[in-house]
Write a protein that holds these residues in place. Structure first.
Motif, PDB file in Angstrom:
ATOM      1  N   ILE A 207       0.846  -1.207   0.000  1.00 38.00           N
ATOM      2  CA  ILE A 207       0.000   0.000   0.000  1.00 38.00           C
ATOM      3  C   ILE A 207       0.874   1.247   0.000  1.00 38.00           C
ATOM      4  N   CYS A 208       1.926   1.234   0.798  1.00 35.19           N
ATOM      5  CA  CYS A 208       2.848   2.373   0.863  1.00 35.19           C
ATOM      6  C   CYS A 208       3.575   2.568  -0.468  1.00 35.19           C
ATOM      7  N   LEU A 209       4.025   1.483  -1.067  1.00 35.84           N
ATOM      8  CA  LEU A 209       4.713   1.580  -2.358  1.00 35.84           C
ATOM      9  C   LEU A 209       3.820   2.212  -3.418  1.00 35.84           C
ATOM     10  N   LEU A 210       2.568   1.793  -3.459  1.00 39.30           N
ATOM     11  CA  LEU A 210       1.657   2.299  -4.483  1.00 39.30           C
ATOM     12  C   LEU A 210       1.187   3.714  -4.185  1.00 39.30           C
ATOM     13  N   ALA A 211       1.198   4.101  -2.920  1.00 38.24           N
ATOM     14  CA  ALA A 211       0.835   5.475  -2.575  1.00 38.24           C
ATOM     15  C   ALA A 211       1.907   6.442  -3.057  1.00 38.24           C
ATOM     16  N   GLN A 212       3.171   6.066  -2.877  1.00 40.70           N
ATOM     17  CA  GLN A 212       4.257   6.958  -3.299  1.00 40.70           C
ATOM     18  C   GLN A 212       4.485   6.915  -4.806  1.00 40.70           C
ATOM     19  N   ASP A 213       4.096   5.801  -5.441  1.00 36.44           N
ATOM     20  CA  ASP A 213       4.240   5.673  -6.897  1.00 36.44           C
ATOM     21  C   ASP A 213       3.173   4.730  -7.436  1.00 36.44           C
ATOM     22  N   PRO A 214       1.989   5.261  -7.765  1.00 37.55           N
ATOM     23  CA  PRO A 214       0.888   4.413  -8.258  1.00 37.55           C
ATOM     24  C   PRO A 214       1.214   3.656  -9.542  1.00 37.55           C
TER      25      PRO A 214
ATOM     26  N   GLY B 217       5.931  -3.599  15.127  1.00 38.04           N
ATOM     27  CA  GLY B 217       5.423  -2.580  16.042  1.00 38.04           C
ATOM     28  C   GLY B 217       5.625  -1.162  15.556  1.00 38.04           C
ATOM     29  N   GLU B 218       5.545  -0.950  14.233  1.00 37.23           N
ATOM     30  CA  GLU B 218       5.704   0.384  13.662  1.00 37.23           C
ATOM     31  C   GLU B 218       4.513   0.719  12.768  1.00 37.23           C
ATOM     32  N   SER B 219       4.461   1.979  12.347  1.00 36.48           N
ATOM     33  CA  SER B 219       3.449   2.440  11.391  1.00 36.48           C
ATOM     34  C   SER B 219       4.128   3.341  10.372  1.00 36.48           C
ATOM     35  N   ARG B 220       3.442   3.605   9.284  1.00 37.26           N
ATOM     36  CA  ARG B 220       3.872   4.616   8.325  1.00 37.26           C
ATOM     37  C   ARG B 220       2.673   5.497   8.004  1.00 37.26           C
ATOM     38  N   VAL B 221       2.932   6.807   7.972  1.00 39.47           N
ATOM     39  CA  VAL B 221       1.890   7.804   7.726  1.00 39.47           C
ATOM     40  C   VAL B 221       2.141   8.451   6.372  1.00 39.47           C
ATOM     41  N   PHE B 222       1.083   8.552   5.577  1.00 36.51           N
ATOM     42  CA  PHE B 222       1.198   9.098   4.214  1.00 36.51           C
ATOM     43  C   PHE B 222       0.220  10.257   4.028  1.00 36.51           C
ATOM     44  N   LEU B 223       0.712  11.360   3.481  1.00 35.68           N
ATOM     45  CA  LEU B 223      -0.131  12.483   3.094  1.00 35.68           C
ATOM     46  C   LEU B 223       0.695  13.406   2.207  1.00 35.68           C
TER      47      LEU B 223
END
Length: 593
Positions: free
Chosen positions: A80-87, A360-366
């Motif tokens: 999900i993170c990969l596709l958010a930064q580069d769809p 035990g981590e998260s990543r925030v995208f905006l």
């Protein structure tokens, strides 16, 4: 200020080095598939429990289910993170399909397990839940047993990969591909939507009209996607005997129907103060009625330019002010690259928080837009991340909290910043600015989200009878917004059904009322925090830890001593918001003299 401390681009390599080409990600996927096959074989041999000693086997299966779900969540969040930064990352798109298939297989295995539990003899079941092996999972196991009848069949689960979830994924890809031109600059949908809070009203309007043109151009395609999603969902529900589409999201949110009705009834009868706010703000903008594209306008343009490093430092400071645990969490999140906030083209339009429970981590995208609103978007997602952080020590099976309580944590984090800003305000103009930001959230929760709920409910009813055209979807959206906003909105965004991603979420239908639930609940919790002081942090952590193993009603009764099936509880939070509206109207009148 140390600018390098607050990097605006996240670190994904610490999870799987090498992005979509990561060998570690490849190995992780293969190992997860092995785990699934092994558990699948084990369940073929496993029988329905017949004696108390079977608790050992149940616990063993639970532990394996937990590990598989953690593995899938780790990979799924990363993709999900990969596709958010580069769809356009085609390898990541391939991995998305693979993780969806793994999740479907996991859910199918879990469904079989639930159905076996469901036919356990009642007295034996009660005894099993009291064993030391299963006692801590009592709530979740009871929930699984009760919900077993609504579990989709193996065949339906298999079809969901390419017939249900894939439509949701296609929506995300299609939306990410859309570009609009504003002021001779090509923008992504996310960048264009961010212009809703631009200081120049002509930019706000141009962005709005450019997006409307795109929505109208593609509305037929979006109508197909939405219809296919809803059609599959309705057929899936029908196959397991579910007639009321609201019953599923209620169960997902561990909430009683009485609670939802109590909350909605309070909202329905308290529209006027927020319509008053919109009318006053519209007049301040030179309009007789609030135009939808001016709703996000700022009251004080001096607040417009805020660097990301300033925003991060402010959040870190205020989280420390709330409590030690929250302050240390903020330091870790910013210091270790958990946040992707850079304003650049070709990013996804949707802000989110992705949890990585294995580590035990998260990543925030905006996409941070250098405004106070941007700070609130950032802190909202960090609130989700703190919730994940608070659940680190909780067993995997009990980590899965409902969306309504997730939105409580994110809203609570927003309130920490809003309260601090209000306390620091040195003038009526600044107070009006902060009140405007608070009331935007009230309007979103009591008007916009109510409109979404009305639309989604009516759309599903019509979808039962057949395909709902784009023209009809526009009509339904217009009607829902008029009712939700009590007629106080001009230039009604009839294409909201197109660009609202929550309508296309396959994991959580009716993702509207959980926000409102979380908003009002957070107001009550924050009022309690103000009374208690820094000691409240431990109460808050305890509440978050319980969020995956209690019903909404029991959780609030335990931690606040309140009955949320009664309107009186929701009135308490509502009164705080009405007070904000009344103060806004008063200050606006005073400054106009």
């Amino acid at each position: 200020m140390n600018q390098t401390k607050y990097k605006s681009v996240w670190n994904l390599d610490s999870i799987f080095k090498g992005g979509s080409g990561s060998p570690d990600l490849h190995d992780h996927m293969i190992q997860t598939e092995v785990y699934i096959k092994e558990l699948d074989e084990k369940l073929k041999e496993w029988k329905t429990p017949r004696e108390e000693s079977d608790a050992y086997q149940i616990a063993d299966i639970l532990h394996e289910l937990r590990e598989i779900k953690l593995c899938i969540s780790q990979a799924r969040s990363f993709v999900i993170c990969l596709l958010a930064q580069d769809p356009k990352d085609q390898v990541a798109q391939s991995y998305r399909g693979k993780t969806t298939a793994l999740l479907s297989r996991y859910e199918s295995i879990n469904s079989r397990f639930k159905k076996r539990l469901a036919i356990t003899e009642k007295s034996l079941w009660r005894n099993l839940l009291e064993t030391k092996e299963l006692k801590e999972y009592r709530f979740v196991l009871t929930e699984w047993k009760d919900d077993a009848d609504r579990e989709p069949s193996q065949e339906m689960s298999d079809l969901m990969v390419d017939g249900y979830h894939s439509w949701g994924e296609f929506y995300q890809s299609f939306m990410s591909s859309i570009k609009v031109e504003v002021k001779n600059q090509e923008l992504s949908v996310g960048q264009a939507l961010n212009l809703r809070s631009h200081s120049d009203p002509s930019v706000r309007e141009e962005s709005h009209r450019a997006l409307v043109e795109k929505w109208a151009e593609h509305e037929g395609m979006f109508a197909q996607i939405l219809n296919h999603l809803a059609g599959f969902r309705l057929n899936m529900y029908k196959s397991v005997g579910v007639e009321d589409v609201i019953s599923v999201p209620l169960a997902q949110n561990r909430m009683k129907e009485e609670t939802l009705h109590a909350m909605l009834s309070v909202i329905e009868k308290n529209k006027e103060p927020f319509a008053d706010y919109l009318n006053v703000k519209a007049k301040m903008n030179g309009d007789s009625k609030m135009k939808s594209f001016h709703f996000g306008s700022l009251m004080n343009h001096e607040q417009q330019s805020i660097e990301y490093s300033e925003a991060a430092a402010l959040i870190e400071e205020q989280f420390h002010g709330f409590g030690t645990e929250m302050g240390q969490f903020a330091e870790k999140a910013f210091g270790e690259g958990w946040v992707e906030a850079e304003n650049r083209p070709n990013k996804s339009a949707v802000a989110f928080c992705a949890g990585f429970p294995q580590i035990g981590e998260s990543r925030v995208f905006l996409t941070f837009n250098n405004t106070f609103k941007g700070i609130l978007s950032l802190v909202h997602e960090l609130g989700h991340a703190f919730h994940n952080h608070a659940m680190k020590s909780v067993d995997g099976i009990n980590k899965q909290y409902p969306m309504s309580l997730a939105e409580t944590a994110s809203t609570f984090a927003e309130m920490i910043i809003l309260e601090a800003a209000m306390e620091k305000a040195n003038s009526d103009e600044e107070k009006l600015f902060i009140l405007d930001e608070k009331l935007k959230r009230s309007v979103m929760n009591f008007m916009n989200l109510h409109a979404r709920f009305i639309f989604e409910k009516e759309f599903h009813e019509e979808r039962k009878k057949g395909f709902v055209s784009a023209t009809r979807l526009n009509e339904l959206m217009k009607s829902a917004i008029e009712r939700g906003y009590d007629g106080s909105l001009d230039e009604i965004p009839i294409h909201s059904w197109v660009w609202t991603p929550h309508f296309y979420k396959t994991e959580s239908p009716f993702y509207s009322f959980p926000y409102t639930f979380g908003y009002l609940l957070a107001l009550n919790f924050f009022a309690k925090a103000k009374e208690t002081g820094k000691e409240f942090e431990q109460h808050y952590l305890s509440l978050l830890e319980d969020s995956g193993s209690m019903s909404a009603e029991d959780l609030v009764m335990k931690h606040l001593g309140e009955d949320i099936t009664e309107g009186a509880f929701w009135e308490k939070g509502m009164r705080l918001c009405i007070k904000d509206s009344e103060e806004f109207v008063r200050l606006a009148a005073s400054l106009a003299k």
